[in-house]
Design a protein around this motif. Structure first.
Motif, PDB file in Angstrom:
ATOM      1  N   ARG A 141       0.841  -1.129  -0.107  1.00 11.42           N
ATOM      2  CA  ARG A 141      -0.178   0.025   0.108  1.00 11.42           C
ATOM      3  C   ARG A 141       0.823   1.281  -0.037  1.00 11.42           C
ATOM      4  NH1 ARG A 141      -5.214  -1.890   0.649  1.00 11.42           N
ATOM      5  NH2 ARG A 141      -6.041   0.198   1.504  1.00 11.42           N
ATOM      6  N   SER A 142       0.301   2.452  -0.143  1.00 10.47           N
ATOM      7  CA  SER A 142       1.263   3.467  -0.168  1.00 10.47           C
ATOM      8  C   SER A 142       2.189   3.773   1.161  1.00 10.47           C
ATOM      9  CB  SER A 142       0.133   4.967  -0.452  1.00 10.47           C
ATOM     10  OG  SER A 142      -0.250   4.949   0.779  1.00 10.47           O
ATOM     11  N   ARG A 143       1.797   3.412   2.216  1.00  9.03           N
ATOM     12  CA  ARG A 143       2.844   3.484   3.226  1.00  9.03           C
ATOM     13  C   ARG A 143       2.843   2.388   4.021  1.00  9.03           C
ATOM     14  NH1 ARG A 143       3.399   8.935   4.593  1.00  9.03           N
ATOM     15  NH2 ARG A 143       2.138  10.289   3.132  1.00  9.03           N
ATOM     16  N   ARG A 144       2.510   1.332   3.369  1.00 12.62           N
ATOM     17  CA  ARG A 144       2.799   0.089   4.190  1.00 12.62           C
ATOM     18  C   ARG A 144       3.340  -1.274   3.135  1.00 12.62           C
ATOM     19  NH1 ARG A 144       1.598  -2.388   9.299  1.00 12.62           N
ATOM     20  NH2 ARG A 144       0.837  -0.226  10.076  1.00 12.62           N
ATOM     21  N   ILE A 145       4.190  -1.914   3.670  1.00 13.45           N
ATOM     22  CA  ILE A 145       4.487  -3.122   2.706  1.00 13.45           C
ATOM     23  C   ILE A 145       4.305  -4.396   3.878  1.00 13.45           C
ATOM     24  CG2 ILE A 145       6.275  -4.331   1.571  1.00 13.45           C
ATOM     25  CD1 ILE A 145       7.595  -2.077   0.727  1.00 13.45           C
ATOM     26  N   THR A 146       3.484  -5.437   3.513  1.00  7.09           N
ATOM     27  CA  THR A 146       3.272  -6.471   4.260  1.00  7.09           C
ATOM     28  C   THR A 146       3.963  -7.705   3.545  1.00  7.09           C
ATOM     29  OG1 THR A 146       1.042  -5.385   5.117  1.00  7.09           O
ATOM     30  CG2 THR A 146       1.730  -7.785   5.770  1.00  7.09           C
ATOM     31  N   LEU A 147       4.795  -8.311   4.229  1.00  9.04           N
ATOM     32  CA  LEU A 147       5.418  -9.572   3.534  1.00  9.04           C
ATOM     33  C   LEU A 147       4.924 -10.869   4.505  1.00  9.04           C
ATOM     34  CD1 LEU A 147       9.016  -7.991   3.420  1.00  9.04           C
ATOM     35  CD2 LEU A 147       7.735  -8.713   1.482  1.00  9.04           C
ATOM     36  N   SER A 148       4.498 -11.778   3.684  1.00  3.60           N
ATOM     37  CA  SER A 148       3.948 -12.995   4.254  1.00  3.60           C
ATOM     38  C   SER A 148       5.017 -14.238   3.749  1.00  3.60           C
ATOM     39  CB  SER A 148       2.700 -13.373   3.791  1.00  3.60           C
ATOM     40  OG  SER A 148       2.154 -14.569   4.419  1.00  3.60           O
ATOM     41  N   VAL A 149       5.967 -14.669   4.707  1.00  2.00           N
ATOM     42  CA  VAL A 149       6.941 -15.749   4.405  1.00  2.00           C
ATOM     43  C   VAL A 149       6.566 -17.016   4.869  1.00  2.00           C
ATOM     44  CG1 VAL A 149       9.419 -15.912   4.927  1.00  2.00           C
ATOM     45  CG2 VAL A 149       8.957 -13.733   4.503  1.00  2.00           C
ATOM     46  N   LYS A 150       6.872 -17.869   4.159  1.00  2.00           N
ATOM     47  CA  LYS A 150       6.865 -19.258   4.605  1.00  2.00           C
ATOM     48  C   LYS A 150       8.147 -19.885   4.790  1.00  2.00           C
ATOM     49  CE  LYS A 150       2.121 -20.479   2.647  1.00  2.00           C
ATOM     50  NZ  LYS A 150       1.439 -20.750   1.634  1.00  2.00           N
ATOM     51  N   SER A 151       8.414 -20.740   5.744  1.00  2.42           N
ATOM     52  CA  SER A 151       9.731 -21.036   6.139  1.00  2.42           C
ATOM     53  C   SER A 151       9.635 -22.237   6.966  1.00  2.42           C
ATOM     54  CB  SER A 151      10.476 -20.097   6.835  1.00  2.42           C
ATOM     55  OG  SER A 151      11.645 -20.592   7.123  1.00  2.42           O
ATOM     56  N   GLN A 152      10.749 -23.211   6.677  1.00  2.72           N
ATOM     57  CA  GLN A 152      10.673 -24.295   7.618  1.00  2.72           C
ATOM     58  C   GLN A 152      11.112 -24.123   9.026  1.00  2.72           C
ATOM     59  OE1 GLN A 152      12.403 -27.430   5.402  1.00  2.72           O
ATOM     60  NE2 GLN A 152      10.985 -27.311   3.758  1.00  2.72           N
ATOM     61  N   SER A 153      11.731 -22.924   9.174  1.00  6.84           N
ATOM     62  CA  SER A 153      12.379 -22.602  10.536  1.00  6.84           C
ATOM     63  C   SER A 153      11.310 -22.122  11.504  1.00  6.84           C
ATOM     64  CB  SER A 153      13.206 -21.221  10.266  1.00  6.84           C
ATOM     65  OG  SER A 153      13.719 -20.534  11.307  1.00  6.84           O
ATOM     66  N   GLU A 154      11.733 -22.632  12.657  1.00  6.60           N
ATOM     67  CA  GLU A 154      10.924 -22.316  13.957  1.00  6.60           C
ATOM     68  C   GLU A 154      11.329 -20.812  14.463  1.00  6.60           C
ATOM     69  OE1 GLU A 154       8.480 -23.941  14.938  1.00  6.60           O
ATOM     70  OE2 GLU A 154       8.515 -25.731  14.226  1.00  6.60           O
ATOM     71  N   GLN A 155      12.284 -20.416  13.822  1.00 10.37           N
ATOM     72  CA  GLN A 155      12.905 -19.158  14.560  1.00 10.37           C
ATOM     73  C   GLN A 155      12.074 -17.887  13.783  1.00 10.37           C
ATOM     74  OE1 GLN A 155      14.803 -19.269  17.037  1.00 10.37           O
ATOM     75  NE2 GLN A 155      14.927 -21.544  16.959  1.00 10.37           N
ATOM     76  N   ARG A 156      10.800 -17.781  14.082  1.00  8.26           N
ATOM     77  CA  ARG A 156       9.809 -16.897  13.168  1.00  8.26           C
ATOM     78  C   ARG A 156      10.547 -15.549  13.471  1.00  8.26           C
ATOM     79  NH1 ARG A 156       6.060 -21.073  14.127  1.00  8.26           N
ATOM     80  NH2 ARG A 156       5.626 -20.305  16.281  1.00  8.26           N
ATOM     81  N   GLY A 157      10.538 -15.040  14.830  1.00 17.83           N
ATOM     82  CA  GLY A 157      10.886 -13.599  15.039  1.00 17.83           C
ATOM     83  C   GLY A 157      12.244 -13.189  14.458  1.00 17.83           C
ATOM     84  N   THR A 162      15.084 -10.227  10.187  1.00 12.81           N
ATOM     85  CA  THR A 162      16.389 -10.288   9.032  1.00 12.81           C
ATOM     86  C   THR A 162      15.810  -9.824   7.721  1.00 12.81           C
ATOM     87  OG1 THR A 162      17.215 -12.371  10.419  1.00 12.81           O
ATOM     88  CG2 THR A 162      17.981 -11.918   8.027  1.00 12.81           C
ATOM     89  N   VAL A 163      14.360 -10.513   7.410  1.00 15.98           N
ATOM     90  CA  VAL A 163      13.820 -10.312   6.306  1.00 15.98           C
ATOM     91  C   VAL A 163      13.316  -8.819   6.102  1.00 15.98           C
ATOM     92  CG1 VAL A 163      11.738 -10.621   4.932  1.00 15.98           C
ATOM     93  CG2 VAL A 163      12.901 -12.795   5.860  1.00 15.98           C
ATOM     94  N   THR A 164      12.646  -8.309   7.246  1.00 14.21           N
ATOM     95  CA  THR A 164      12.583  -6.851   7.163  1.00 14.21           C
ATOM     96  C   THR A 164      13.624  -6.122   7.079  1.00 14.21           C
ATOM     97  OG1 THR A 164      10.776  -7.451   8.839  1.00 14.21           O
ATOM     98  CG2 THR A 164      11.249  -5.125   8.911  1.00 14.21           C
ATOM     99  N   ASP A 165      14.721  -6.295   7.725  1.00 19.33           N
ATOM    100  CA  ASP A 165      16.067  -5.365   7.622  1.00 19.33           C
ATOM    101  C   ASP A 165      16.343  -5.490   6.043  1.00 19.33           C
ATOM    102  OD1 ASP A 165      15.990  -4.813  10.013  1.00 19.33           O
ATOM    103  OD2 ASP A 165      17.465  -5.932  10.898  1.00 19.33           O
ATOM    104  N   GLY A 166      16.674  -6.648   5.487  1.00 20.59           N
ATOM    105  CA  GLY A 166      17.089  -6.894   4.151  1.00 20.59           C
ATOM    106  C   GLY A 166      16.227  -6.335   3.092  1.00 20.59           C
ATOM    107  N   VAL A 167      14.992  -6.231   3.312  1.00 19.80           N
ATOM    108  CA  VAL A 167      13.924  -5.576   2.360  1.00 19.80           C
ATOM    109  C   VAL A 167      14.091  -4.133   2.530  1.00 19.80           C
ATOM    110  CG1 VAL A 167      11.632  -5.238   1.724  1.00 19.80           C
ATOM    111  CG2 VAL A 167      12.635  -7.573   2.262  1.00 19.80           C
TER     112      VAL A 167
END
Lengths: 191, 205
Positions: A141-157, A162-167
């Motif tokens: 959206r104009s002021r928000r990006i929402t990423l939905s990630v699928k992973s096998q990792s349990e370390q969700r937080g 990491t994903v947020t920082d990279g993006v």
């Protein structure tokens, strides 16, 4: 000459309300054709078409205080409110402005934009580079990006951070202005 | 990069919506018998019909049998039909590219005409040579003295977009400005991103 008849030269624009405008345009065109057709029948036959007689009979029995009159009035109010809402609601812009330092030498005014779909692709592409990400989808959206990630990792937080920082780093390099807030949600997929 | 009729749509939707809303409110107030009370309270003398009176008066038949009214109905139909058709046609996105530029508009020295697509083809080819650009399309609008360039570049999601935009201005646009011998009035660049295809290579060590 540049077009100034309600057509904007700007690449970043709000929704153009094509659907409600097309619906109302078709209705107006149909009413116009209907009136011309009725007039032609009246001139050919010397009397108004028969179906208008039925409408006339129904209207002739209608009083101002009847339920039908009130219902038609309320329907007109409802349609009017819907059209006003369509005209007034700003909607999401189709693109986000890019800041380019030192621009403006080649032209009197400059405008650099990236479509929201492209920002989503870019964000998803950079999120996909992070180790542990199996798949990613992005909504912009104009002021928000929402990423939905699928992973096998349990370390969700940790993975989400990491994903947020990279993006964020990638998009800051692109020069989005204003920089949208990035939110990442990680869903663990079990084998 | 095609231009759409957003402002026109909003204006007409607002006008028609407002007319319907006001008409509906007045009719509803008459139907509920409130308009006469409001008029009396304010002190305005209005010929408000009573709730028991007919919506169509007795003189409607005679009114619609007059030849002038028959023609007026047809005329109204034509006007509405033209407005409706024009509004529908306005929904079609248009490029609105510039007419051929007259670069030397002096009858004594001759006239040089340059089609805008000749210049935009060169701009597109020039932009596609830049690193990271997968595709480019350009539209020139305005006049030879006040040209406006709208450029869409499709780039890979690995491209350095800031460097690319600088190169576009410093090289591609600068060359166009040199050719046209006048600065652009407006430069608009839309960056589209295409996802690069991920390939998997295996190396056995």
């Amino acid at each position: 000459m540049s077009r100034t008849d309600g057509r904007s030269n700007k690449l970043r624009r709000r929704p153009t309300r094509t659907t409600p405008a097309s619906i109302v345009g078709v209705v107006v065109l149909a009413v116009g054709i209907g009136l011309v057709w009725i007039m032609v029948l009246r001139l050919l036959n010397g009397r108004w078409p028969r179906f208008l007689g039925d409408v006339h009979e129904w209207l002739a029995t209608l009083t101002w205080g009847s339920t039908s009159t009130l219902a038609i009035s309320l329907a007109a109010i409802a349609v009017g409110l819907i059209l006003l809402f369509c005209a007034w609601k700003p909607g999401q812009p189709n693109a986000i402005v890019l800041r380019v330092d030192g621009s403006g030498d080649a032209a009197g005014s400059t405008e650099f934009v990236m479509t929201r779909r492209s920002v989503a692709r870019l964000a998803a592409g950079h999120a996909d580079l992070v180790d542990g990400v199996d798949s990613v989808s992005a909504t912009v959206r104009s002021r928000r990006i929402t990423l939905s990630v699928k992973s096998q990792s349990e370390q969700r937080g940790q993975l989400a951070a990491t994903v947020t920082d990279g993006v964020r780093q990638a998009l800051q390099g692109v020069g989005l202005q204003p920089m949208p807030k990035i939110t990442t949600t990680v869903h663990t997929q079990r084998l | 990069m095609r231009q759409r009729s957003g402002l026109l749509n909003r204006a007409w939707l607002a006008v028609i919506g407002l007319l319907l809303l006001l008409g509906g409110i007045v009719a509803a107030l008459i139907a509920l018998g409130l308009l006469a009370r409001i008029a009396t309270t304010i002190g305005i003398r209005l010929g408000v019909p009573a709730t028991s009176s007919k919506v169509l008066g007795s003189g409607v038949d005679a009114f619609f049998d007059r030849p002038v009214v028959v023609v007026a109905v047809g005329l109204l139909g034509v006007i509405l039909g033209v407005i409706g058709l024009a509004w529908l046609l306005a929904q079609i996105p248009r490029t609105n590219a510039a007419k051929p530029f007259r670069l030397q508009d002096d009858a004594a020295r001759g006239l040089t005409i340059c089609r805008a697509d000749v210049l935009t083809d060169a701009v597109e080819a020039d932009a596609e040579r830049l690193l990271g650009v997968a595709d480019a399309s350009a539209v020139l609008r305005g006049t030879a003295l006040q040209p406006e360039l709208a450029l869409k570049v499709t780039v890979s999601d690995r491209a350095d977009i800031q460097r690319l935009l600088h190169s576009l201005q410093a090289e591609t646009v600068a060359r166009l400005v040199t050719v046209m011998d006048t600065p652009l009035k407006h430069l608009a660049v839309q960056v589209d991103v295409t996802t690069s295809r991920h390939t998997a290579d295996q190396i056995t060590v």
